[in-house]
Design a protein around this motif. Sequence first.
Motif, PDB file in Angstrom:
ATOM      1  N   LEU A 193      -7.836  40.275   7.237  1.00  0.00           N
ATOM      2  CA  LEU A 193      -8.189  40.177   8.657  1.00  0.00           C
ATOM      3  C   LEU A 193      -9.604  39.636   8.829  1.00  0.00           C
ATOM      4  O   LEU A 193      -9.869  38.801   9.705  1.00  0.00           O
ATOM      5  CB  LEU A 193      -8.055  41.553   9.317  1.00  0.00           C
ATOM      6  N   ALA A 194     -10.528  40.103   7.978  1.00  0.00           N
ATOM      7  CA  ALA A 194     -11.923  39.646   8.076  1.00  0.00           C
ATOM      8  C   ALA A 194     -12.031  38.161   7.723  1.00  0.00           C
ATOM      9  O   ALA A 194     -12.770  37.405   8.384  1.00  0.00           O
ATOM     10  CB  ALA A 194     -12.801  40.483   7.142  1.00  0.00           C
ATOM     11  N   LEU A 195     -11.307  37.727   6.698  1.00  0.00           N
ATOM     12  CA  LEU A 195     -11.335  36.315   6.323  1.00  0.00           C
ATOM     13  C   LEU A 195     -10.773  35.434   7.436  1.00  0.00           C
ATOM     14  O   LEU A 195     -11.284  34.342   7.712  1.00  0.00           O
ATOM     15  CB  LEU A 195     -10.537  36.103   5.031  1.00  0.00           C
ATOM     16  N   ARG A 222      -1.582  45.032  20.536  1.00  0.00           N
ATOM     17  CA  ARG A 222      -2.193  45.557  21.756  1.00  0.00           C
ATOM     18  C   ARG A 222      -3.702  45.708  21.616  1.00  0.00           C
ATOM     19  O   ARG A 222      -4.419  45.850  22.616  1.00  0.00           O
ATOM     20  CB  ARG A 222      -1.587  46.923  22.094  1.00  0.00           C
ATOM     21  N   ALA A 223      -4.176  45.702  20.369  1.00  0.00           N
ATOM     22  CA  ALA A 223      -5.611  45.895  20.151  1.00  0.00           C
ATOM     23  C   ALA A 223      -6.383  44.628  20.490  1.00  0.00           C
ATOM     24  O   ALA A 223      -5.834  43.517  20.503  1.00  0.00           O
ATOM     25  CB  ALA A 223      -5.865  46.284  18.696  1.00  0.00           C
ATOM     26  N   ARG A 224      -7.655  44.769  20.758  1.00  0.00           N
ATOM     27  CA  ARG A 224      -8.525  43.623  20.953  1.00  0.00           C
ATOM     28  C   ARG A 224      -9.021  43.161  19.589  1.00  0.00           C
ATOM     29  O   ARG A 224      -9.581  43.925  18.827  1.00  0.00           O
ATOM     30  CB  ARG A 224      -9.718  43.988  21.836  1.00  0.00           C
ATOM     31  N   GLY A 225      -8.804  41.915  19.292  1.00  0.00           N
ATOM     32  CA  GLY A 225      -9.222  41.403  18.003  1.00  0.00           C
ATOM     33  C   GLY A 225      -8.161  41.644  16.942  1.00  0.00           C
ATOM     34  O   GLY A 225      -7.103  42.227  17.195  1.00  0.00           O
ATOM     35  N   SER A 226      -8.436  41.184  15.740  1.00  0.00           N
ATOM     36  CA  SER A 226      -7.504  41.358  14.632  1.00  0.00           C
ATOM     37  C   SER A 226      -7.392  42.836  14.279  1.00  0.00           C
ATOM     38  O   SER A 226      -8.390  43.567  14.252  1.00  0.00           O
ATOM     39  CB  SER A 226      -7.973  40.570  13.410  1.00  0.00           C
ATOM     40  N   ALA A 227      -6.175  43.303  14.016  1.00  0.00           N
ATOM     41  CA  ALA A 227      -5.971  44.739  13.810  1.00  0.00           C
ATOM     42  C   ALA A 227      -4.729  44.981  12.966  1.00  0.00           C
ATOM     43  O   ALA A 227      -3.842  44.122  12.860  1.00  0.00           O
ATOM     44  CB  ALA A 227      -5.829  45.465  15.152  1.00  0.00           C
TER      45      ALA A 227
END
Length: 608
Positions: free
Chosen positions: A518-520, A587-592
């Motif tokens: 997710l960070a990459l 549903r989350a904001r951003g990658s999750a």
Amino acid sequence: MFDTELSPFALPSPRTGAGPALADEVERIIAGSAIAPHFQPIVDLSSGQILGFEGLTRGPSDSFLHSPVALFEAAVATGRLFELERCAIRSIVSAFGRLQLPGRLFINVSPQVITEAAGFHDALQETLRGAGLAATRIVVELTETHAVHDTDRLLDAIAALRALGLVVALDDLGEGFSSLKRWTVVRPDFVKIDRHFVDGLSQDPLRQQFIRSILDMARSAGCHVVAEGVETESDLAVLRELGMHSAQGYLFAKPTASPRTSVRPEIVRLLGANGHHREGRRQQVRAGHLARPSLTVTVEVSCDDVLELFRGNPQLHAVPVLDELGRPIGVLRSLDSLARGSRRYFAELFGRQSCIHLMDSKPLAFDVESSLSSMAEAVANVEERHLIDGFIVTREGRYWGTGRISDLLRAVSDSQLFAARYANPLTQLPGNVPLDEHVDGLLDQQVPFVVGHWDISSFKAFNDVYGYRAGDDMIGFTAQVLSQALHAEADMLGHVGGDDFVGVMTSTDWEARIGKGLALFDAGVRRFYSPEHLAAGGFVTQDRRGQEVFHPLATLAVGVVPVRPGQHESHRQISRVAADMRQLAKRARGSAMFVDRRASPQATAERA
């Protein structure tokens, strides 16, 4: 629960007037739950993996009823068979759960107990819950102890067991009362062939024909066959040639309170191309799967002896040289050794000295866990004239066996053909078919693993605005970062269409790896957007009604399902759960990521 590997258990008629000492000892064992559970592995002969364990019973070590035969005969004589079997089942199931043994648990139960013991099914279900075991992992072996006259009652009892999720086996086929007839009535999931038909099988064509007939019947009935009492390598070889599914016996392991959870290395070598799943399943071939025993020599062998060996065996091309600890330190090549041995004065100078004067001290060697790709890369750098040598396989530095380059190339070719047949054309990652087959293979092996389902948010809108070429580039980028994050050997990443990716992970640090992916993605996805859209944090399009819709920069959502043995029945069920978890992650904001925690002791779902 009794050990038929020791001797068959015969149910005598209950005797009135059994001695008080006998009755007291039986009572002491039952009241104190003084049962010592032992386990013997059942080995899948096609994969070389442990299918499960049969739970066996011992009395207390200080008791004259320590022998399982004596213990159960005493229980029958004193009218306590039902209580003893229930006690034995509790002990075996609890120990199996406590030891966290893999695969299925086979427990012996007499038909009289499941038909006549009040509350047996409820008690069994409670025992399984207490041990944290799924009913689908339990195989109830109906013992052929004496005839059952009320067939309808037996079938009702078996139906009740199956309603709980358990499966049924017939034990000691060929012994007891009308076992073939019972097979047609009960329709078991497993059939175990009595050791009488296995012991000495390699020398008895009549017994071989009997087993062929049983296997033919099993194929028609969709039944899995287990051969009991395997004690010799020759009998095992014949069983494999006949197509036997699984086997157990002293050759694999004796019953013990703390059994191994993997097949012994020497048995792995006997099984040959072990570790392979059923045809069509993705095969995780390693160097150890290609190894076979071969001739070796030690440094004490002289040059004269080696030259004589090669002269007498024209088909022998290479021989590993081992040190005193069994570690390979070099290889002797036939052509090189014979050429050097023919030189002038060689015999006089080196003939009686160690063969190290003839060996190459840098042989091609791999650890048993080496992957096909790493072996193929190493072989590509070997001198062509040395390819005929094959390669040495080691385990913990010691000699394990040798492999042929032709077998390695064939395995690489099979792997590539399988991958290419079902690969996604854009990313060349495996598609639905190999992923599903890999999941089902892990379910069959009863090992824990994790499935993740990734999805790129706002991808369709991105594809519409920037074009399909940019969309393909983002898909390729996502495949790259997920491949980089997951474990190259322990995990399998697939592309199942569009912007959906699925990972099947057996790496223990899967959660950290998913987080890395997710960070990459977040760090690299910005390069696909224009400065204007980056500054705005997204872009606006119009929907079908002409209304403006804002689409934020793409993020990555992943639904994660940890799978424990016996928890799920097929890849379809797991896929549905993973899709549900993915929707929650979106549903989350951003990658999750959203992890299904419902099967864990802490019944919570956790978002990272």
